[in-house]
Structure formats: C-alpha cells, structure tokens
Design an enzyme around this catalytic site. Structure first.
Site, PDB file in Angstrom:
ATOM      1  N   ARG A 179      14.057  22.338 -24.441  1.00 44.07           N
ATOM      2  CA  ARG A 179      13.647  22.901 -25.686  1.00 44.07           C
ATOM      3  C   ARG A 179      13.970  21.875 -26.752  1.00 44.07           C
ATOM      4  NH1 ARG A 179      15.289  27.534 -23.273  1.00 44.07           N
ATOM      5  NH2 ARG A 179      13.522  29.151 -22.729  1.00 44.07           N
ATOM      6  N   LYS A 203      17.952  30.272 -25.412  1.00 45.54           N
ATOM      7  CA  LYS A 203      17.387  31.440 -25.935  1.00 45.54           C
ATOM      8  C   LYS A 203      18.498  32.762 -25.496  1.00 45.54           C
ATOM      9  CE  LYS A 203      12.826  30.548 -27.301  1.00 45.54           C
ATOM     10  NZ  LYS A 203      11.336  30.895 -26.957  1.00 45.54           N
ATOM     11  N   HIS A 279       7.091  20.224 -27.237  1.00 45.61           N
ATOM     12  CA  HIS A 279       7.119  20.981 -26.341  1.00 45.61           C
ATOM     13  C   HIS A 279       6.095  20.366 -25.146  1.00 45.61           C
ATOM     14  CE1 HIS A 279       8.721  24.916 -25.759  1.00 45.61           C
ATOM     15  NE2 HIS A 279       7.487  25.349 -25.182  1.00 45.61           N
ATOM     16  N   ARG A 282       8.068  19.046 -22.401  1.00 42.75           N
ATOM     17  CA  ARG A 282       8.576  20.218 -21.502  1.00 42.75           C
ATOM     18  C   ARG A 282       7.529  20.601 -20.444  1.00 42.75           C
ATOM     19  NH1 ARG A 282      12.739  24.340 -21.472  1.00 42.75           N
ATOM     20  NH2 ARG A 282      11.757  26.552 -21.272  1.00 42.75           N
ATOM     21  N   HIS A 305      13.583  30.242 -18.071  1.00 45.54           N
ATOM     22  CA  HIS A 305      12.906  31.306 -18.308  1.00 45.54           C
ATOM     23  C   HIS A 305      13.646  32.583 -17.849  1.00 45.54           C
ATOM     24  CE1 HIS A 305       9.114  28.646 -18.636  1.00 45.54           C
ATOM     25  NE2 HIS A 305       9.811  28.774 -19.639  1.00 45.54           N
ATOM     26  N   TYR A 314       2.387  27.556 -15.386  1.00 43.38           N
ATOM     27  CA  TYR A 314       2.316  26.126 -15.022  1.00 43.38           C
ATOM     28  C   TYR A 314       1.865  25.871 -13.558  1.00 43.38           C
ATOM     29  CZ  TYR A 314       5.557  25.357 -18.849  1.00 43.38           C
ATOM     30  OH  TYR A 314       6.172  25.252 -19.980  1.00 43.38           O
TER      31      TYR A 314
END
Length: 335
Positions: A179, A203, A279, A282, A305, A314
């Site tokens: 990210r 995150k 992004h 990514r 994730h 994806y």
C-alpha cells in the site's frame, strides 16, 4: 480526536439545532473506544467523526436528545437523506453512505454495551450495498512503460538521486504490492537486501514479510547506495527509505505526484475513472500473480488482507482475462 471539527460546526449551524450533551458524551466515548481499544487508523477516525457529527445533528433536528430514545425509523430517514442529499450536502455515493451507516450502527452497539441504551435500534437497518467495482489493473506492457518512464535504474548526472528514487519507488510498489501508506512509512531497517525481503507494517498493526523481486531489488539497491545518502545529508536524518528532495520523509501526496509524472510520460491516463494511481500498481501486482498461477491464499498473505474474501475480487479480473483469451484464441469460441 474528540475536539469539534469544522465540518461538525458548519453542520450544526446549518440545521439550527445543536446535539444534546448526552449525545455528545456518547460520541466522545465511542471515538475514544475506537482510538484506544480498536486502534483504527487516523483517516478512518476522521471519516467516522464526520459521519457521526452529521448523524447527531440529524437527531437534534428531529428533537432526539438521547441514544436511548432513537427510533429505527429515524435512522432509516437519516440514511435516506444521505443518499438523496440535504441541507446543502450533495448526495453520498453508495460506498460513502455504507460507511456512514456502519458508523451509526457502531455507535448504537457501543451505547448498548455501555448501558447507555436498553436496545439497539440500528440492528435491523441495512446499509446500502455499494456496487462492486473490479480493480483496475495495468497490462504488463503498460507496467514496463510506466516503470521506464520513472527513470533509468542506473541514472547519472545532477538529476540522478531523484531519478533513482522515482524508479525505486515505483518498482517497489509493483514488486511488493505494498500500500502507499506502507511504502512511504517504510524504514531502512525494514528492508533486508541480503534475503530480498521487506517487512511491511499494514493496517490494524498486521505486519508481514514480503519478498522483493529482482527488478525491484536492483532499483532499490541503486537508490539506497547511490542516492539516499545524499538526500539524507540535506535533511535531518530520518530513518524512512523514501525521501523528498530536502531529505525529509516522502509523503503520500509526493509519491502520488511521482507516479502521475511517470504516467504522463508513459501516455497512461492520469485523470478520470481509468487514472493510474498507487493502488493501480497494487491491483496489477495481485492480478499478475493470479494470472501466473499463484494461489489466492498466498496472494491474500502477500497483500495483507485480513479475509480471503477481499482478495477473491481479483479472481474475477482473472476470469475476465481468461474469457478474453478464450474468445480470441479458440476456433469455436464465436459463431
């Protein structure tokens, strides 16, 4: 994070109603809970505060002074107004309205747990479902053009430090799937050039080790050895990997501008729905891994994730690619 925001003040002034002290106390308690116990990111907290300030103003306008007295119908009316627009606010997109609904429901769950209300009126309120948007991914040829446009891996001359940095930055974004926040926050000690891995700090405090590909390793090594020491000398000695021309940490906005300039030189879109963004790299990283046969759970781990459901979007891109190849290559794919 508990001070009154300019947006909230403006909202209150616009409605002519000020939320009751009990509502304000509940909001402060909830935001403190999100900050201390949940560890939400600063940007998420700002968005939640803005959404909930608007909600409290809506309750005040309806004459509601306590969370224990909120009827479910009032929550539904508030969310409907968000989608339609009111009091000078433009209509919210489905994704923003869904976030606002999540904030409202979280506040009411918190009030129930803390004994501020005997029931949760938001329990049966369903937020709008945002339309599913497939990630935009560049073709491999477009990625190569973009990276080449950022600058040569072995740049020379007066512009070499920044050219080396720009190439290393974009190679790193595409070569690790990081990210943009993880990339600009990267410290020198997070990079292991010997084992070709990097520790990304994701995150929610979820750190992960990600391998660095050969091209990214070459560009990053050239930047760290030949360019970064000179940039550090111009600044205050920050441990961050990617620096600006003054030797300070590169910001998200600075990284975005580097990518934008490279995209312009590569004749890739920089505006509109197809615009290239950090992004995008990514998304391209994940899509190209899956196209190459990587397992979706491996890609989930590489992307950081929390749920494989997030990664599975994806696979839809990959299926579309398979259909495209089939339609153009199979002799009996079309009438």
């Amino acid at each position: 994070m508990t001070g009154r925001t300019p947006t909230a003040a403006a909202d209150g002034a616009g409605t002519g109603h000020q939320p009751a002290p009990a509502l304000r106390r509940a909001l402060r308690g909830y935001l403190d809970h999100l900050t201390v116990e949940r560890g939400l990111a600063a940007n998420t907290l700002v968005a939640y505060r803005r959404d909930l300030d608007r909600y409290l103003n809506s309750l005040a306008a309806a004459g509601v002074s306590d969370l224990a007295a909120v009827p479910a119908g009032e929550i539904e009316r508030h969310l409907a107004r968000l989608r339609a627009g009111d009091d000078g606010h433009p209509p919210l997109a489905a994704s923003s309205a869904a976030r606002a609904a999540s904030a409202v429901r979280g506040l009411h769950r918190f009030a129930l747990r803390e004994g501020l209300a005997a029931a949760d009126p938001s329990r049966d309120v369903r937020p709008p479902t945002p339309p599913r948007r497939l990630p935009r991914a560049l073709s491999l040829d477009d990625v190569v053009r973009l990276l080449d446009a950022a600058g040569p891996v072995q740049a020379a001359g007066d512009t070499a430090p920044l050219a080396l940095r720009d190439r290393a930055l974009l190679e790193f974004l595409y070569g690790t799937g990081a990210r943009i926040s993880e990339t600009v926050g990267l410290a020198v000690d997070d990079v292991d050039l010997t084992d070709a891995v990097v520790q990304l700090r994701g995150k929610g405090g979820r750190d992960r080790l990600v391998p660095i590909g050969g091209y990214a390793m070459q560009a990053l090594g050239a930047y760290l050895v030949r360019a970064r020491p000179g940039l550090v000398a111009a600044g205050r000695g920050t441990p961050r990997v990617f620096l600006n021309s003054r030797g300070g940490p590169l910001t998200r906005q600075g990284a975005w501008m580097i990518l934008r300039r490279a995209a312009e030189r590569a004749a890739l879109p920089v505006d509109g729905p197809q615009a290239v963004s950090p992004h995008t790299l990514r998304h391209s990283y994940a899509t190209h891994l899956l196209d190459g046969g990587a397992d979706v759970r491996v890609v989930q781990e590489l992307l950081g994730h929390a749920s494989v459901t997030t990664t599975q979007v994806y696979t839809l891109v990959t299926v579309d690619r398979l259909r495209e190849v089939y339609a153009t290559a199979h002799p009996r794919a079309r009438d």
